[in-house]
Design an enzyme around this catalytic site. Structure first.
Site, mmCIF file in Angstrom:
data_model
loop_
_atom_site.group_PDB
_atom_site.id
_atom_site.type_symbol
_atom_site.label_atom_id
_atom_site.label_comp_id
_atom_site.label_asym_id
_atom_site.label_seq_id
_atom_site.Cartn_x
_atom_site.Cartn_y
_atom_site.Cartn_z
ATOM 1 N N TYR A 157 47.821 51.041 42.477
ATOM 2 C CA TYR A 157 46.206 52.338 41.780
ATOM 3 C C TYR A 157 45.853 52.584 43.126
ATOM 4 O O TYR A 157 45.115 52.146 44.330
ATOM 5 C CB TYR A 157 45.852 51.480 41.059
ATOM 6 C CG TYR A 157 44.542 51.714 40.935
ATOM 7 C CD1 TYR A 157 44.431 52.988 39.525
ATOM 8 C CD2 TYR A 157 43.168 51.978 41.189
ATOM 9 C CE1 TYR A 157 43.456 53.548 38.730
ATOM 10 C CE2 TYR A 157 42.191 52.626 40.399
ATOM 11 C CZ TYR A 157 41.953 53.196 39.899
ATOM 12 O OH TYR A 157 41.045 53.616 38.899
ATOM 13 N N ARG B 218 23.352 37.510 37.410
ATOM 14 C CA ARG B 218 24.428 37.955 37.876
ATOM 15 C C ARG B 218 25.738 36.605 38.075
ATOM 16 O O ARG B 218 26.350 36.964 38.701
ATOM 17 C CB ARG B 218 23.841 37.995 39.455
ATOM 18 C CG ARG B 218 25.377 38.664 40.168
ATOM 19 C CD ARG B 218 24.695 39.281 41.316
ATOM 20 N NE ARG B 218 23.318 38.496 42.092
ATOM 21 C CZ ARG B 218 22.439 37.328 42.808
ATOM 22 N NH1 ARG B 218 23.438 36.784 43.220
ATOM 23 N NH2 ARG B 218 21.257 37.275 43.403
ATOM 24 N N LYS C 250 40.679 49.741 30.348
ATOM 25 C CA LYS C 250 41.691 50.525 29.936
ATOM 26 C C LYS C 250 42.153 49.654 28.976
ATOM 27 O O LYS C 250 41.553 49.759 27.919
ATOM 28 C CB LYS C 250 42.918 50.861 30.991
ATOM 29 C CG LYS C 250 42.976 50.491 32.616
ATOM 30 C CD LYS C 250 41.959 52.545 32.733
ATOM 31 C CE LYS C 250 41.444 52.403 33.543
ATOM 32 N NZ LYS C 250 42.463 52.413 34.680
ATOM 33 N N ASP D 141 48.212 42.409 39.695
ATOM 34 C CA ASP D 141 47.801 43.457 38.245
ATOM 35 C C ASP D 141 48.141 44.320 37.479
ATOM 36 O O ASP D 141 49.651 45.323 37.516
ATOM 37 C CB ASP D 141 47.138 44.584 39.418
ATOM 38 C CG ASP D 141 45.961 45.638 38.444
ATOM 39 O OD1 ASP D 141 46.154 45.824 37.708
ATOM 40 O OD2 ASP D 141 45.331 46.826 39.511
HETATM 41 C C1 LIG Z 1 42.271 51.894 36.236
HETATM 42 C C2 LIG Z 1 42.744 50.921 37.050
HETATM 43 C C3 LIG Z 1 42.354 50.002 38.291
HETATM 44 C C4 LIG Z 1 40.828 49.810 38.473
HETATM 45 O O1 LIG Z 1 39.937 49.797 37.229
HETATM 46 P P1 LIG Z 1 38.196 50.024 37.338
HETATM 47 O O2 LIG Z 1 38.265 49.448 36.164
HETATM 48 O O3 LIG Z 1 38.727 51.982 36.908
HETATM 49 O O4 LIG Z 1 37.282 49.538 37.931
HETATM 50 C C5 LIG Z 1 43.263 49.044 39.238
HETATM 51 N N1 LIG Z 1 44.342 49.038 38.882
HETATM 52 C C6 LIG Z 1 44.777 49.510 37.557
HETATM 53 C C7 LIG Z 1 46.383 49.086 37.312
HETATM 54 C C8 LIG Z 1 44.514 50.816 36.578
HETATM 55 O O5 LIG Z 1 44.895 51.495 36.079
#
Ligand SMILES: *Cc1c(COP(=O)(O)O)cnc(C)c1O
Length: 394
Positions: free
Chosen positions: A106, A52, A203, A178
């Site tokens: 998001y 962890r 992604k 992000d």
């Molecule tokens: C999908 C996404 C998230 C969240 O990511 P997860 O891996 O699904 O928790 C955050 N920001 C953006 C822009 C995303 O496309």
């Protein structure tokens, strides 16, 4: 791994070494003596103790993404993109602070802003990140952090990253970016003044829709430590196998991104010429509202996302997804296969139609995450979907 009573095998000796990172799912790591353990905890020796707190597969992946983002401090891989968002917002802010978020973040990040942070005594304001003055107007004396995405979902607007970074620097506010949609192939937010950069590795970076992971890094050592401590204490740790798979995905990331981007630009052109299509959104198109900013910020690049709108309401949208068989109608992005999302019934379903209309999202609005299909074949599937729309309208 040394032989023990329970695991007498150990690892076979080998004068050669593997060329692929070994998968190391071990939760615990054995030390020789308490003195050696002291050395590790006190920074005189490098090593792991308990998964962890960190493990080799996470670190291999983190170092790779650190390099891609030119991160000033070593970053951290987390169990999801939202784990990275949570570690930033909750690791760096406290009750009484104020946070400004982009108004098209998001969906779950928006929820954190609207529900979770206020519940914990952290005030929030949402503002339009394409308008630096709007972000400036939202800042308060107790604003601790601004969180934005460079390309908005699903309308693909481009944030004024440089303007907001300057504003944050002048007001001593942390800027967190992000970078999931743009990826370091298009923009490296640290070079533009971001204090924290994060990803949903789920992604484009991992790219195969088979792991859920995040990554986050900070400019200042104290911020990196606060994020690490929060993530480890609250257990936002990733699985070694997921990290191992994501590392494999990263090996083809540059190729995948370039190919998907080229096909996305081509698909945008193709869709713009179709009778049932009322609008196409793509950052390099001449009619994109932020085209000049996109040219500068993304260094002339686009992204793998295209949004478009078709005539007609929900019936047309149903006809399109049915007619475009061969493209997954599924709520993700960045996969090797093209995926189609319909914000009105998924990511933006919580908004009423009026709030959606204000964002430009109608029942005919679709977002496409372009994958690696042969471009002509992909355009043909979209043509089939549009033919079904026209047929329905007859
Ligand atoms: C999908 C996404 C998230 C969240 O990511 P997860 O891996 O699904 O928790 C955050 N920001 C953006 C822009 C995303 O496309």
């Amino acid at each position: 791994m040394k032989p023990s009573l329970t695991r007498p095998g150990g690892l076979p000796p080998s004068a050669s070494t593997p060329i692929v990172t070994p998968l190391m799912p071990s939760v615990a790591f054995a030390s020789d003596t308490p003195d050696r353990l002291d050395d590790q905890y006190e920074g005189r020796a490098q090593g792991y103790t308990y998964a962890r707190e960190g493990h080799p597969n996470a670190d291999v992946l983190a170092r790779w993404i650190d390099a891609m983002e030119a991160a000033p401090q070593p970053g951290l891989v987390t169990g999801s993109g939202m784990a990275a968002v949570s570690a930033v917002l909750l690791g760096l802010c406290k009750a009484g602070d104020h946070v400004v978020g982009g108004d098209q973040l998001y969906g779950r990040s928006l929820r954190m802003m609207r529900e979770d942070l206020p519940r914990l005594g952290i005030e929030t304001t949402l503002a339009d990140p394409t308008d630096c003055a709007a972000i400036g107007a939202a800042l308060r004396p107790n604003t601790r952090l601004v969180l934005i995405e460079v390309v908005s979902n699903p309308t693909l607007r481009i944030a004024d990253l440089d303007g907001i970074a300057e504003l944050c620097r002048a007001r001593d506010v942390l800027l967190a970016v992000d970078n999931t949609f743009t990826t370091p192939r298009a923009v490296q937010p640290f070079a533009h003044g971001a204090d924290v950069v994060l990803h949903s590795v789920t992604k484009l970076l991992a790219g195969h829709s088979d792991v859920t992971l995040g990554w986050v890094a900070a400019r200042a050592p104290e911020h990196a430590k606060a994020i690490y401590d929060f993530a480890v204490t609250t257990g936002l740790t990733p699985s070694p196998f997921d990290c191992w798979l994501a590392e494999r995905g990263l090996m083809s990331f540059d190729l995948r991104f370039d190919r998907a981007e080229q096909t996305a630009a081509r698909l945008a052109e193709h869709l713009a010429g179709q009778p049932a299509v009322t609008r196409v959104l793509y950052p390099t198109r001449p009619d994109h509202p932020d085209r000049d900013r996109a040219q500068g910020l993304l260094r002339g690049r686009g992204c793998n996302m295209v949004s478009f709108e078709i005539t007609g309401g929900r019936a047309s949208a149903n006809a399109f997804t049915k007619g475009a068989a061969g493209i997954a109608f599924a709520p993700t992005l960045g996969d090797v296969g093209t995926t189609l999302s319909h914000p009105a019934s998924s990511s933006h379903r919580a908004l009423d139609p009026k709030a959606r209309a204000a964002l430009g999202i109608s029942e005919g609005f679709f977002r496409v995450s372009v994958g690696l299909e042969e471009p002509d074949a992909l355009c043909a599937v979209f043509d089939a979907g549009l033919a079904a729309v026209r047929k329905g309208a007859d």
